[in-house]
Scaffold this active site. Structure first.
Site, PDB file in Angstrom:
ATOM      1  N   ARG A 111       0.825  -1.212   0.000  1.00 30.45           N
ATOM      2  CA  ARG A 111       0.000   0.000   0.000  1.00 30.45           C
ATOM      3  C   ARG A 111       0.862   1.267   0.000  1.00 30.45           C
ATOM      4  O   ARG A 111       0.495   2.293   0.557  1.00 30.45           O
ATOM      5  CB  ARG A 111      -0.965   0.028   1.192  1.00 30.45           C
ATOM      6  CG  ARG A 111      -1.747  -1.241   1.421  1.00 30.45           C
ATOM      7  CD  ARG A 111      -2.511  -1.688   0.203  1.00 30.45           C
ATOM      8  NE  ARG A 111      -3.443  -0.650  -0.267  1.00 30.45           N
ATOM      9  CZ  ARG A 111      -4.027  -0.664  -1.480  1.00 30.45           C
ATOM     10  NH1 ARG A 111      -3.744  -1.631  -2.346  1.00 30.45           N
ATOM     11  NH2 ARG A 111      -4.861   0.298  -1.810  1.00 30.45           N
ATOM     12  N   THR A 114       3.595   0.684  -4.906  1.00 33.05           N
ATOM     13  CA  THR A 114       4.413  -0.217  -5.716  1.00 33.05           C
ATOM     14  C   THR A 114       3.700  -0.640  -7.003  1.00 33.05           C
ATOM     15  O   THR A 114       4.328  -0.781  -8.051  1.00 33.05           O
ATOM     16  CB  THR A 114       4.804  -1.472  -4.910  1.00 33.05           C
ATOM     17  OG1 THR A 114       3.625  -2.101  -4.399  1.00 33.05           O
ATOM     18  CG2 THR A 114       5.715  -1.109  -3.739  1.00 33.05           C
ATOM     19  N   GLU A 132       2.465  -9.425  -9.363  1.00 30.06           N
ATOM     20  CA  GLU A 132       3.267  -9.967  -8.264  1.00 30.06           C
ATOM     21  C   GLU A 132       3.394 -11.481  -8.427  1.00 30.06           C
ATOM     22  O   GLU A 132       2.421 -12.163  -8.736  1.00 30.06           O
ATOM     23  CB  GLU A 132       2.615  -9.653  -6.916  1.00 30.06           C
ATOM     24  CG  GLU A 132       2.598  -8.172  -6.571  1.00 30.06           C
ATOM     25  CD  GLU A 132       1.938  -7.901  -5.226  1.00 30.06           C
ATOM     26  OE1 GLU A 132       1.774  -8.853  -4.437  1.00 30.06           O
ATOM     27  OE2 GLU A 132       1.583  -6.738  -4.980  1.00 30.06           O
ATOM     28  N   ARG A 216       5.991   5.703   1.398  1.00 34.47           N
ATOM     29  CA  ARG A 216       4.754   6.462   1.553  1.00 34.47           C
ATOM     30  C   ARG A 216       4.545   6.772   3.034  1.00 34.47           C
ATOM     31  O   ARG A 216       5.005   6.020   3.909  1.00 34.47           O
ATOM     32  CB  ARG A 216       3.568   5.650   1.021  1.00 34.47           C
ATOM     33  CG  ARG A 216       2.241   6.413   1.005  1.00 34.47           C
ATOM     34  CD  ARG A 216       1.112   5.533   0.517  1.00 34.47           C
ATOM     35  NE  ARG A 216      -0.144   6.276   0.401  1.00 34.47           N
ATOM     36  CZ  ARG A 216      -1.311   5.717   0.081  1.00 34.47           C
ATOM     37  NH1 ARG A 216      -1.383   4.413  -0.157  1.00 34.47           N
ATOM     38  NH2 ARG A 216      -2.403   6.459  -0.003  1.00 34.47           N
ATOM     39  N   ARG A 228      -9.113  -1.152   3.353  1.00 29.98           N
ATOM     40  CA  ARG A 228      -9.353  -2.034   2.206  1.00 29.98           C
ATOM     41  C   ARG A 228      -9.198  -3.512   2.560  1.00 29.98           C
ATOM     42  O   ARG A 228      -9.289  -4.376   1.700  1.00 29.98           O
ATOM     43  CB  ARG A 228      -8.401  -1.666   1.056  1.00 29.98           C
ATOM     44  CG  ARG A 228      -8.679  -0.263   0.496  1.00 29.98           C
ATOM     45  CD  ARG A 228      -7.630   0.118  -0.537  1.00 29.98           C
ATOM     46  NE  ARG A 228      -7.738  -0.691  -1.734  1.00 29.98           N
ATOM     47  CZ  ARG A 228      -8.519  -0.427  -2.780  1.00 29.98           C
ATOM     48  NH1 ARG A 228      -9.306   0.650  -2.758  1.00 29.98           N
ATOM     49  NH2 ARG A 228      -8.531  -1.208  -3.844  1.00 29.98           N
ATOM     50  N   THR A 318      -5.487  -3.012  -8.219  1.00 29.69           N
ATOM     51  CA  THR A 318      -5.845  -2.976  -9.635  1.00 29.69           C
ATOM     52  C   THR A 318      -6.897  -1.918  -9.943  1.00 29.69           C
ATOM     53  O   THR A 318      -6.810  -1.190 -10.934  1.00 29.69           O
ATOM     54  CB  THR A 318      -6.334  -4.363 -10.096  1.00 29.69           C
ATOM     55  OG1 THR A 318      -5.233  -5.284 -10.012  1.00 29.69           O
ATOM     56  CG2 THR A 318      -6.847  -4.327 -11.519  1.00 29.69           C
ATOM     57  N   ASP A 319      -7.925  -1.805  -9.075  1.00 32.92           N
ATOM     58  CA  ASP A 319      -9.007  -0.859  -9.363  1.00 32.92           C
ATOM     59  C   ASP A 319      -8.559   0.590  -9.254  1.00 32.92           C
ATOM     60  O   ASP A 319      -9.258   1.492  -9.722  1.00 32.92           O
ATOM     61  CB  ASP A 319     -10.195  -1.117  -8.419  1.00 32.92           C
ATOM     62  CG  ASP A 319      -9.838  -0.894  -6.963  1.00 32.92           C
ATOM     63  OD1 ASP A 319      -8.642  -1.022  -6.625  1.00 32.92           O
ATOM     64  OD2 ASP A 319     -10.738  -0.611  -6.159  1.00 32.92           O
ATOM     65  N   PRO A 324      -5.707   7.377 -14.440  1.00 31.88           N
ATOM     66  CA  PRO A 324      -4.473   8.143 -14.602  1.00 31.88           C
ATOM     67  C   PRO A 324      -3.960   8.604 -13.237  1.00 31.88           C
ATOM     68  O   PRO A 324      -4.698   8.594 -12.248  1.00 31.88           O
ATOM     69  CB  PRO A 324      -4.897   9.328 -15.479  1.00 31.88           C
ATOM     70  CG  PRO A 324      -6.372   9.457 -15.264  1.00 31.88           C
ATOM     71  CD  PRO A 324      -6.877   8.064 -15.035  1.00 31.88           C
TER      72      PRO A 324
END
Length: 399
Positions: A111, A114, A132, A216, A228, A318-319, A324
């Protein structure tokens, strides 16, 4: 009487002699078996002779490389491994690879951006990262465990499984995974976040590799994994305090190793990457010795395309990377962390200060985004109001 018996004996002997002379059926069968046995014996002897000769030749070749402990190195066989991979045009072409090829490893605490970084690199026509692998950080952790245990190391050495043997095996295993889990490219990269816990070891067995450490704000990383529900081994998703403590330990391990090989490792702050993507991608590609290409600023346009960006439908990021580059996720953690944890933040996560974050800032000031990023953020907010596109639609291998 006696004469008659003698005559009968002579007749019997005469018949037997004639059968032997003329090749009677029983005698012919015996001779055939005998000939087959002789032929088999000759063939076996010739085979044993040639196998022995070949073994002696191999023995002499091993002796010539005796300085390497009797093991014939890969370099003696040409220095490279060759595989035939299926390209995007469905043509089979040979792809030669070895430990000295320009590998790139992307890592960091999960998170931490990456996936975005690898997607942006994947958009470059000369680079392939892919999803991955999951197995790489696990096998590295196992190797680390063997090395840390004095008793286990002693047992392995006694068995002849020395560090040199393990290094060669790890090298070959990791290379096979990286090369064969995706399309061939001039630059191959791997993105398994926790693989960089073994950054120093990877730098040892892949001397030409380079590393990208994504950093981060730990508060944002932890809030993202908790909100999440991203399961990470050892992290208690029910406790911000526990997760921040584990974040601090993990990033300290990776950051320290990154500084130890600073000529091969580039730390990249996620916040600065999304605020100023062109500046940081130019810096990164220069560091990696990869020519500049505008495609890295438009990764979302290449998702699912041949030679573009392949996304996994099971990875949690992925989502987000189908959009962008935008600043939506920068400060989502603000107002979500318990008050007692915020109060103790400097003690819980001292790496925040070391990495340039203010542990007391709530909300923080990460900087002003580029105009293009602001425009991306507005468009992203509008798209969020539209029906979502199924994740599988972004798979490269889907029709």
């Amino acid at each position: 009487m006696c004469d008659r018996r003698r005559q009968r004996r002579r007749r019997r002997r005469g018949v037997t002699e004639r059968d032997s002379f003329t090749g009677g059926p029983l005698t012919m069968l015996g001779k055939l078996k005998q000939n087959m046995l002789v032929a088999c014996l000759v063939i076996s002897s010739v085979t044993v002779f040639y196998l022995g000769r070949h073994a002696m030749e191999c023995h002499h070749r091993f002796e010539e490389h005796g300085q390497l402990g009797g093991v014939l190195p890969l370099s003696a066989l040409g220095g490279s491994m060759r595989t035939t991979l299926r390209t995007g045009q469905n043509l089979s072409t040979p792809f030669i690879y070895n430990k000295d090829m320009p590998l790139v490893f992307i890592g960091g605490v999960p998170r931490s951006g990456t996936t975005l970084m690898r997607a942006m690199l994947d958009a470059h026509p000369e680079v392939r990262c892919g999803e991955e692998t999951r197995v790489i950080p696990r096998i590295l952790a196992m190797k680390q465990m063997w090395s840390r245990s004095g008793r286990e190391k002693m047992r392995l050495d006694e068995a002849g499984v020395t560090d040199e043997v393990l290094d060669a095996a790890m090298q070959a295993f990791l290379l096979e995974i990286i090369v064969k889990h995706g399309e061939p490219a001039n630059f191959l990269c791997n993105k398994d976040p926790f693989a960089l816990k073994s950054l120093s070891y990877l730098a040892k067995i892949f001397p030409q590799a380079k590393f990208v450490l994504m950093i981060r704000d730990g508060r944002a990383s932890v809030h993202s994994m908790i909100s999440r529900k991203v399961t990470i081994a050892g992290f208690d998703l029910g406790s911000y305090r526990d997760c921040l403590t584990k974040w601090n330990r993990a990033i300290e391990t990776m950051y320290t190793q990154c500084l130890d090989v600073s000529d091969k490792c580039l730390p990249v702050h996620y916040e600065q990457l999304v605020l100023h993507p062109e500046k940081w991608m130019r810096t990164l590609l220069k560091f990696l010795d990869i020519p500049w290409n505008e495609a890295v600023l438009h990764h979302e346009e290449l998702i699912g395309k041949v030679g573009g960006v392949s996304l996994s439908k099971v990875e949690r990021s992925t989502d987000q990377v189908i959009k962008p580059v935008n600043v939506e996720a920068l400060s989502k953690w603000v107002g979500k962390i318990p008050t007692d944890v915020l109060r103790d933040m400097p003690a819980i996560a001292p790496m925040l200060t070391r990495l340039g974050y203010d542990p007391h800032a709530n909300p923080p000031n990460y900087g002003r985004p580029d105009p293009k990023v602001l425009d991306n953020t507005r468009r992203s907010c509008l798209e969020d109001l539209q029906p979502a596109i199924p994740l599988y639609a972004h798979r490269r291998d889907m029709p």
